[in-house]
Scaffold this motif. Structure first.
Motif, PDB file in Angstrom:
ATOM      1  N   CYS A   1       8.155   2.872   9.388  1.00 27.97           N
ATOM      2  CA  CYS A   1       8.310   2.349   8.018  1.00 27.97           C
ATOM      3  C   CYS A   1       9.676   2.642   7.416  1.00 27.97           C
ATOM      4  O   CYS A   1       9.984   2.140   6.340  1.00 27.97           O
ATOM      5  N   GLN A   2      10.481   3.439   8.095  1.00 32.29           N
ATOM      6  CA  GLN A   2      11.786   3.834   7.581  1.00 32.29           C
ATOM      7  C   GLN A   2      11.672   4.356   6.153  1.00 32.29           C
ATOM      8  O   GLN A   2      12.459   4.004   5.269  1.00 32.29           O
ATOM      9  N   ALA A   3      10.657   5.184   5.963  1.00 37.54           N
ATOM     10  CA  ALA A   3      10.400   5.764   4.645  1.00 37.54           C
ATOM     11  C   ALA A   3      11.382   6.898   4.358  1.00 37.54           C
ATOM     12  O   ALA A   3      12.048   7.412   5.261  1.00 37.54           O
ATOM     13  N   ARG A   4      11.454   7.278   3.105  1.00 34.71           N
ATOM     14  CA  ARG A   4      12.308   8.399   2.683  1.00 34.71           C
ATOM     15  C   ARG A   4      11.743   9.712   3.203  1.00 34.71           C
ATOM     16  O   ARG A   4      12.453  10.592   3.626  1.00 34.71           O
ATOM     17  N   ARG A   5      10.423   9.814   3.161  1.00 31.41           N
ATOM     18  CA  ARG A   5       9.703  11.001   3.630  1.00 31.41           C
ATOM     19  C   ARG A   5       8.233  10.659   3.771  1.00 31.41           C
ATOM     20  O   ARG A   5       7.817   9.559   3.401  1.00 31.41           O
ATOM     21  N   VAL A   6       7.454  11.607   4.245  1.00 29.40           N
ATOM     22  CA  VAL A   6       6.012  11.431   4.365  1.00 29.40           C
ATOM     23  C   VAL A   6       5.341  12.594   3.646  1.00 29.40           C
ATOM     24  O   VAL A   6       5.785  13.745   3.768  1.00 29.40           O
ATOM     25  N   ASN A   7       4.306  12.301   2.888  1.00 31.22           N
ATOM     26  CA  ASN A   7       3.490  13.333   2.256  1.00 31.22           C
ATOM     27  C   ASN A   7       2.175  13.444   3.013  1.00 31.22           C
ATOM     28  O   ASN A   7       1.576  12.431   3.383  1.00 31.22           O
ATOM     29  N   TYR A   8       1.729  14.675   3.229  1.00 25.31           N
ATOM     30  CA  TYR A   8       0.468  14.957   3.909  1.00 25.31           C
ATOM     31  C   TYR A   8      -0.499  15.540   2.891  1.00 25.31           C
ATOM     32  O   TYR A   8      -0.129  16.432   2.129  1.00 25.31           O
TER      33      TYR A   8
ATOM     34  N   ASN B   1      12.282   5.094  -1.393  1.00 26.85           N
ATOM     35  CA  ASN B   1      13.264   5.071  -2.478  1.00 26.85           C
ATOM     36  C   ASN B   1      13.017   3.897  -3.412  1.00 26.85           C
ATOM     37  O   ASN B   1      13.436   3.925  -4.564  1.00 26.85           O
ATOM     38  N   SER B   2      12.352   2.873  -2.931  1.00 26.00           N
ATOM     39  CA  SER B   2      12.093   1.677  -3.739  1.00 26.00           C
ATOM     40  C   SER B   2      10.945   1.861  -4.731  1.00 26.00           C
ATOM     41  O   SER B   2      10.698   0.975  -5.546  1.00 26.00           O
ATOM     42  N   GLU B   3      10.255   3.002  -4.677  1.00 23.56           N
ATOM     43  CA  GLU B   3       9.176   3.232  -5.640  1.00 23.56           C
ATOM     44  C   GLU B   3       9.768   3.361  -7.042  1.00 23.56           C
ATOM     45  O   GLU B   3      10.930   3.766  -7.193  1.00 23.56           O
ATOM     46  N   PRO B   4       8.978   3.041  -8.065  1.00 24.18           N
ATOM     47  CA  PRO B   4       9.479   3.229  -9.437  1.00 24.18           C
ATOM     48  C   PRO B   4       9.941   4.675  -9.635  1.00 24.18           C
ATOM     49  O   PRO B   4       9.281   5.614  -9.169  1.00 24.18           O
ATOM     50  N   VAL B   5      11.056   4.848 -10.293  1.00 21.41           N
ATOM     51  CA  VAL B   5      11.662   6.172 -10.442  1.00 21.41           C
ATOM     52  C   VAL B   5      10.677   7.191 -11.026  1.00 21.41           C
ATOM     53  O   VAL B   5      10.682   8.360 -10.630  1.00 21.41           O
ATOM     54  N   GLU B   6       9.797   6.756 -11.919  1.00 22.84           N
ATOM     55  CA  GLU B   6       8.840   7.685 -12.520  1.00 22.84           C
ATOM     56  C   GLU B   6       7.741   8.105 -11.548  1.00 22.84           C
ATOM     57  O   GLU B   6       6.991   9.031 -11.819  1.00 22.84           O
TER      58      GLU B   6
ATOM     59  N   PRO C   1       2.733  12.890  -7.289  1.00 19.76           N
ATOM     60  CA  PRO C   1       1.807  12.629  -6.172  1.00 19.76           C
ATOM     61  C   PRO C   1       1.322  11.174  -6.203  1.00 19.76           C
ATOM     62  O   PRO C   1       1.228  10.565  -7.276  1.00 19.76           O
ATOM     63  N   VAL C   2       0.998  10.633  -5.036  1.00 18.76           N
ATOM     64  CA  VAL C   2       0.544   9.244  -4.977  1.00 18.76           C
ATOM     65  C   VAL C   2      -0.729   9.035  -5.783  1.00 18.76           C
ATOM     66  O   VAL C   2      -0.994   7.922  -6.246  1.00 18.76           O
ATOM     67  N   TRP C   3      -1.507  10.079  -5.956  1.00 20.68           N
ATOM     68  CA  TRP C   3      -2.774   9.949  -6.698  1.00 20.68           C
ATOM     69  C   TRP C   3      -2.537   9.580  -8.156  1.00 20.68           C
ATOM     70  O   TRP C   3      -3.455   9.157  -8.850  1.00 20.68           O
ATOM     71  N   ASP C   4      -1.284   9.745  -8.633  1.00 16.36           N
ATOM     72  CA  ASP C   4      -0.956   9.370 -10.009  1.00 16.36           C
ATOM     73  C   ASP C   4      -0.684   7.877 -10.175  1.00 16.36           C
ATOM     74  O   ASP C   4      -0.487   7.405 -11.292  1.00 16.36           O
ATOM     75  N   TYR C   5      -0.639   7.134  -9.068  1.00 16.62           N
ATOM     76  CA  TYR C   5      -0.478   5.685  -9.190  1.00 16.62           C
ATOM     77  C   TYR C   5      -1.690   5.114  -9.931  1.00 16.62           C
ATOM     78  O   TYR C   5      -2.793   5.673  -9.857  1.00 16.62           O
TER      79      TYR C   5
ATOM     80  N   ASP D   1      -7.001   1.871   3.947  1.00 13.97           N
ATOM     81  CA  ASP D   1      -7.639   0.700   3.335  1.00 13.97           C
ATOM     82  C   ASP D   1      -6.709  -0.008   2.366  1.00 13.97           C
ATOM     83  O   ASP D   1      -6.807  -1.209   2.174  1.00 13.97           O
ATOM     84  N   THR D   2      -5.840   0.756   1.733  1.00 10.61           N
ATOM     85  CA  THR D   2      -4.891   0.184   0.790  1.00 10.61           C
ATOM     86  C   THR D   2      -3.488   0.351   1.361  1.00 10.61           C
ATOM     87  O   THR D   2      -3.218   1.323   2.062  1.00 10.61           O
ATOM     88  N   GLN D   3      -2.632  -0.594   1.085  1.00  7.42           N
ATOM     89  CA  GLN D   3      -1.285  -0.568   1.643  1.00  7.42           C
ATOM     90  C   GLN D   3      -0.226  -0.781   0.571  1.00  7.42           C
ATOM     91  O   GLN D   3       0.814  -1.377   0.827  1.00  7.42           O
ATOM     92  N   PHE D   4      -0.465  -0.264  -0.650  1.00  7.44           N
ATOM     93  CA  PHE D   4       0.576  -0.403  -1.668  1.00  7.44           C
ATOM     94  C   PHE D   4       1.798   0.442  -1.303  1.00  7.44           C
ATOM     95  O   PHE D   4       2.899   0.170  -1.772  1.00  7.44           O
ATOM     96  N   LEU D   5       1.592   1.449  -0.468  1.00  5.64           N
ATOM     97  CA  LEU D   5       2.686   2.151   0.193  1.00  5.64           C
ATOM     98  C   LEU D   5       2.546   1.802   1.676  1.00  5.64           C
ATOM     99  O   LEU D   5       1.730   2.392   2.382  1.00  5.64           O
ATOM    100  N   PRO D   6       3.264   0.785   2.146  1.00  4.04           N
ATOM    101  CA  PRO D   6       3.056   0.280   3.498  1.00  4.04           C
ATOM    102  C   PRO D   6       3.156   1.370   4.561  1.00  4.04           C
ATOM    103  O   PRO D   6       4.125   2.128   4.595  1.00  4.04           O
ATOM    104  N   GLY D   7       2.126   1.427   5.394  1.00  5.44           N
ATOM    105  CA  GLY D   7       2.060   2.420   6.447  1.00  5.44           C
ATOM    106  C   GLY D   7       1.098   3.553   6.152  1.00  5.44           C
ATOM    107  O   GLY D   7       0.856   4.401   7.011  1.00  5.44           O
TER     108      GLY D   7
END
Length: 156
Positions: A80-87, A106-111, A116-120, A35-41
């Motif tokens: 998506c040519q992502a760095r990795r995938v989290n499950y 890699n383009s995500e903010p360094v912090e 985990p993505v849930w910390d966004y 539903d959300t695509q702030f991390l495309p894909g």
């Protein structure tokens, strides 16, 4: 997106062909775009039936489900040519089996990279700016679908 009644029962609506987020049907369930695509894909795997948890599946179905999750993850990683995938498999809020597939970049903010993505921030999950939009994300959705289907032909 119009009528959102499919959101109340994402699995049931997928079984009826009424869930617009479905990428493709897999052996164990449905690959869907998030539903959300702030991390495309960002995508999910929903099972073919209302299952409470992974452990409710017999070993063969469990293996099929986990293979399907990995195929969806590989498709997202490739497209998506992502760095990795989290499950992620939780079921705490939505108490049914489903697997989150999060591409990490890699383009995500360094912090954020090591967290985990849930910390966004909450707005990433709720702000319409980041919501799936067929006009914006339709090509990405189609590319992931095609890659999942290609991988299924190899894996099955």
């Amino acid at each position: 997106m119009g009528n959102d009644s499919w959101r109340r029962d994402r699995i049931g609506s997928a079984l009826k062909g009424q869930n617009p987020m479905v990428l493709t049907q897999m052996r164990s369930g449905f690959a869907v775009i998030g539903d959300t695509q702030f991390l495309p894909g960002y995508s999910l795997l929903l099972p073919n039936d209302h299952i409470g948890s992974l452990e409710e599946l017999d070993f063969q179905k469990r293996g099929h489900y986990l293979l399907d999750a990995s195929l969806l993850g590989e498709a997202v990683l490739t497209v998506c040519q992502a760095r990795r995938v989290n499950y992620s498999i939780y079921g705490n809020t939505d108490a049914f089996l489903h697997t989150h597939i999060f591409p990490r970049y890699n383009s995500e903010p360094v912090e954020r990279i090591s967290r985990p993505v849930w910390d966004y921030p909450k707005d990433r999950w709720t702000d319409l700016t980041y919501a799936f939009d067929e006009k914006v994300h339709g090509q990405l959705k189609m590319a992931i679908k095609e890659e999942v289907e290609r991988l299924m032909k190899i894996a099955y």
